[in-house]
Motif scaffolding. Structure first.
Motif, PDB file in Angstrom:
ATOM      1  N   GLU A  51       0.902  -1.153  -0.118  1.00  0.00           N
ATOM      2  CA  GLU A  51       0.140   0.074   0.016  1.00  0.00           C
ATOM      3  C   GLU A  51       0.800   1.191  -0.069  1.00  0.00           C
ATOM      4  N   GLY A  52       2.001   1.085   0.607  1.00  0.00           N
ATOM      5  CA  GLY A  52       2.809   2.366   0.753  1.00  0.00           C
ATOM      6  C   GLY A  52       3.539   2.442  -0.623  1.00  0.00           C
ATOM      7  N   LEU A  53       3.931   1.416  -1.335  1.00  0.00           N
ATOM      8  CA  LEU A  53       4.456   1.563  -2.667  1.00  0.00           C
ATOM      9  C   LEU A  53       3.424   2.275  -3.628  1.00  0.00           C
ATOM     10  N   ALA A  54       2.231   1.752  -3.412  1.00  0.00           N
ATOM     11  CA  ALA A  54       1.177   2.321  -4.188  1.00  0.00           C
ATOM     12  C   ALA A  54       0.807   3.744  -3.940  1.00  0.00           C
ATOM     13  N   GLU A  59       1.097   9.262  -5.603  1.00  0.00           N
ATOM     14  CA  GLU A  59       1.589  10.819  -5.487  1.00  0.00           C
ATOM     15  C   GLU A  59       2.333  11.350  -6.495  1.00  0.00           C
ATOM     16  N   LEU A  60       3.205  10.434  -6.968  1.00  0.00           N
ATOM     17  CA  LEU A  60       4.055  10.779  -8.169  1.00  0.00           C
ATOM     18  C   LEU A  60       3.100  11.420  -9.390  1.00  0.00           C
ATOM     19  N   GLN A  90      10.530  10.859  -6.225  1.00  0.00           N
ATOM     20  CA  GLN A  90      11.213  10.182  -7.208  1.00  0.00           C
ATOM     21  C   GLN A  90      12.089   9.474  -6.443  1.00  0.00           C
ATOM     22  N   GLN A  91      12.778  10.266  -5.485  1.00  0.00           N
ATOM     23  CA  GLN A  91      14.107   9.300  -4.618  1.00  0.00           C
ATOM     24  C   GLN A  91      13.417   8.457  -3.529  1.00  0.00           C
ATOM     25  N   ARG A  92      12.333   8.533  -3.297  1.00  0.00           N
ATOM     26  CA  ARG A  92      11.675   7.675  -2.319  1.00  0.00           C
ATOM     27  C   ARG A  92      11.122   6.357  -3.153  1.00  0.00           C
ATOM     28  N   ARG A  93      10.743   6.633  -4.297  1.00  0.00           N
ATOM     29  CA  ARG A  93      10.437   5.481  -5.068  1.00  0.00           C
ATOM     30  C   ARG A  93      11.684   4.654  -5.553  1.00  0.00           C
ATOM     31  N   ALA A  94      12.786   5.333  -6.019  1.00  0.00           N
ATOM     32  CA  ALA A  94      13.818   4.621  -6.174  1.00  0.00           C
ATOM     33  C   ALA A  94      14.583   3.840  -4.936  1.00  0.00           C
ATOM     34  N   SER A  95      14.348   4.373  -3.835  1.00  0.00           N
ATOM     35  CA  SER A  95      14.966   3.564  -2.917  1.00  0.00           C
ATOM     36  C   SER A  95      13.946   2.959  -1.910  1.00  0.00           C
ATOM     37  N   ALA A  96      12.822   2.650  -2.504  1.00  0.00           N
ATOM     38  CA  ALA A  96      12.014   1.927  -2.008  1.00  0.00           C
ATOM     39  C   ALA A  96      12.068   0.269  -1.685  1.00  0.00           C
ATOM     40  N   MET A  97      12.016  -0.030  -0.631  1.00  0.00           N
ATOM     41  CA  MET A  97      12.067  -1.812  -0.439  1.00  0.00           C
ATOM     42  C   MET A  97      10.834  -2.266  -0.018  1.00  0.00           C
ATOM     43  N   PRO A  98      10.057  -2.854  -0.928  1.00  0.00           N
ATOM     44  CA  PRO A  98       8.940  -3.387  -0.617  1.00  0.00           C
ATOM     45  C   PRO A  98       9.164  -4.675   0.212  1.00  0.00           C
ATOM     46  N   TYR A 126      -1.881  -0.866  16.519  1.00  0.00           N
ATOM     47  CA  TYR A 126      -1.129   0.159  15.481  1.00  0.00           C
ATOM     48  C   TYR A 126      -0.314  -0.697  14.440  1.00  0.00           C
ATOM     49  N   ARG A 127      -0.496  -0.475  13.036  1.00  0.00           N
ATOM     50  CA  ARG A 127       0.405  -1.414  12.089  1.00  0.00           C
ATOM     51  C   ARG A 127       1.577  -0.526  12.067  1.00  0.00           C
ATOM     52  N   ILE A 128       2.661  -1.522  11.825  1.00  0.00           N
ATOM     53  CA  ILE A 128       4.251  -1.053  11.755  1.00  0.00           C
ATOM     54  C   ILE A 128       4.327  -1.122  10.140  1.00  0.00           C
ATOM     55  N   VAL A 129       4.668   0.247   9.812  1.00  0.00           N
ATOM     56  CA  VAL A 129       4.636   0.535   8.181  1.00  0.00           C
ATOM     57  C   VAL A 129       6.000   1.271   7.856  1.00  0.00           C
ATOM     58  N   GLY A 130       6.199   1.754   6.606  1.00  0.00           N
ATOM     59  CA  GLY A 130       7.173   2.509   6.412  1.00  0.00           C
ATOM     60  C   GLY A 130       7.067   4.056   6.717  1.00  0.00           C
ATOM     61  N   GLU A 131       8.107   4.792   6.593  1.00  0.00           N
ATOM     62  CA  GLU A 131       7.921   6.172   7.345  1.00  0.00           C
ATOM     63  C   GLU A 131       7.047   6.917   6.683  1.00  0.00           C
ATOM     64  N   ASP A 132       6.922   6.880   5.167  1.00  0.00           N
ATOM     65  CA  ASP A 132       5.920   7.833   4.357  1.00  0.00           C
ATOM     66  C   ASP A 132       4.704   7.614   4.307  1.00  0.00           C
ATOM     67  N   GLU A 133       4.322   6.497   5.246  1.00  0.00           N
ATOM     68  CA  GLU A 133       2.920   5.881   5.067  1.00  0.00           C
ATOM     69  C   GLU A 133       2.356   5.751   6.583  1.00  0.00           C
ATOM     70  N   ALA A 134       3.171   6.490   7.711  1.00  0.00           N
ATOM     71  CA  ALA A 134       2.989   6.253   8.890  1.00  0.00           C
ATOM     72  C   ALA A 134       1.929   7.560   9.298  1.00  0.00           C
ATOM     73  N   ASP A 135       0.880   7.313   9.967  1.00  0.00           N
ATOM     74  CA  ASP A 135      -0.004   8.158  10.268  1.00  0.00           C
ATOM     75  C   ASP A 135      -0.529   7.607  11.768  1.00  0.00           C
ATOM     76  N   PRO A 136      -0.017   8.173  12.764  1.00  0.00           N
ATOM     77  CA  PRO A 136      -0.584   7.259  14.046  1.00  0.00           C
ATOM     78  C   PRO A 136      -2.153   7.463  14.313  1.00  0.00           C
ATOM     79  N   ASN A 137      -2.646   8.846  13.941  1.00  0.00           N
ATOM     80  CA  ASN A 137      -4.183   8.934  13.970  1.00  0.00           C
ATOM     81  C   ASN A 137      -4.813   8.007  13.332  1.00  0.00           C
ATOM     82  N   LYS A 138      -4.288   7.402  12.060  1.00  0.00           N
ATOM     83  CA  LYS A 138      -4.984   6.215  11.436  1.00  0.00           C
ATOM     84  C   LYS A 138      -4.560   4.921  11.830  1.00  0.00           C
TER      85      LYS A 138
END
Length: 173
Positions: A51-54, A59-60, A90-98, A126-138
């Motif tokens: 979901e984070g990669l998607a 966003e791109l 673009q940097q985050r997509r290039a470095s993404a490690m699914p 809580y679900r443990i996810v990547g930095e860009d997809e983290a939202d404690p309120n969710k």
């Protein structure tokens, strides 16, 4: 003559230190020469869920459309910020490690949903996810957050300390 310097290492583009910006190609704004500071990129591994990669891809795509529209409208105020955000993603997509979801519900790990009971009686999930997809309120926390670091590798029934409180893992899914 002071010499020429490559702009962002791009071959064929150079910049003379005394040269007016009027003589620099317009697309240089897309390469970090827009006066805006770059968005900081985390030094941690860029682990992402599917979901984070998607979300990064979405966003791109949104930024591509917004940047094209800003260029068409000659919106010189919006272009630099959109280009900077585009470079970040673009940097985050290039470095993404699914990381594929695990079937192991015995150990808290990346992608796990962990329910804890704090000593003050609060039950939190809580679900443990990547930095860009983290939202404690969710209900999602980054794998580098203190909470995730406290539970990663632990099992149901394990006790741990988060902040100044003790807590117990009630469930892992």
């Amino acid at each position: 003559m002071a010499g020429t310097f490559a702009v962002d290492g791009a071959p064929g583009r150079s910049y003379h230190p005394g040269m007016s910006r009027a003589f620099v190609k317009e697309d240089d704004a897309d390469h970090g020469d827009d006066g805006l500071p770059e968005r900081p990129v985390s030094p941690h591994p860029n682990l992402v869920t599917r979901e984070g990669l998607a979300a990064i891809e979405a966003e791109l795509a949104r930024l591509d459309e917004a940047l094209a529209a800003a260029r068409d409208a000659e919106d010189t105020m919006a272009i630099p910020a959109l280009a900077r955000d585009q470079r970040y993603w673009q940097q985050r997509r290039a470095s993404a490690m699914p990381v594929a979801p695990s079937d192991d519900n015995e150990t808290a790990q990346f992608g796990s949903t962990v329910t804890i009971l704090r000593e003050d009686g609060r039950r939190q999930t809580y679900r443990i996810v990547g930095e860009d997809e983290a939202d404690p309120n969710k209900g999602t926390v980054s794998h580098v957050s203190p909470l995730a670091q406290a539970v990663l590798g632990r099992h149901v029934g394990d006790e741990f300390t988060i902040g100044s409180q003790d807590a117990e893992i009630l469930a892992i899914a």
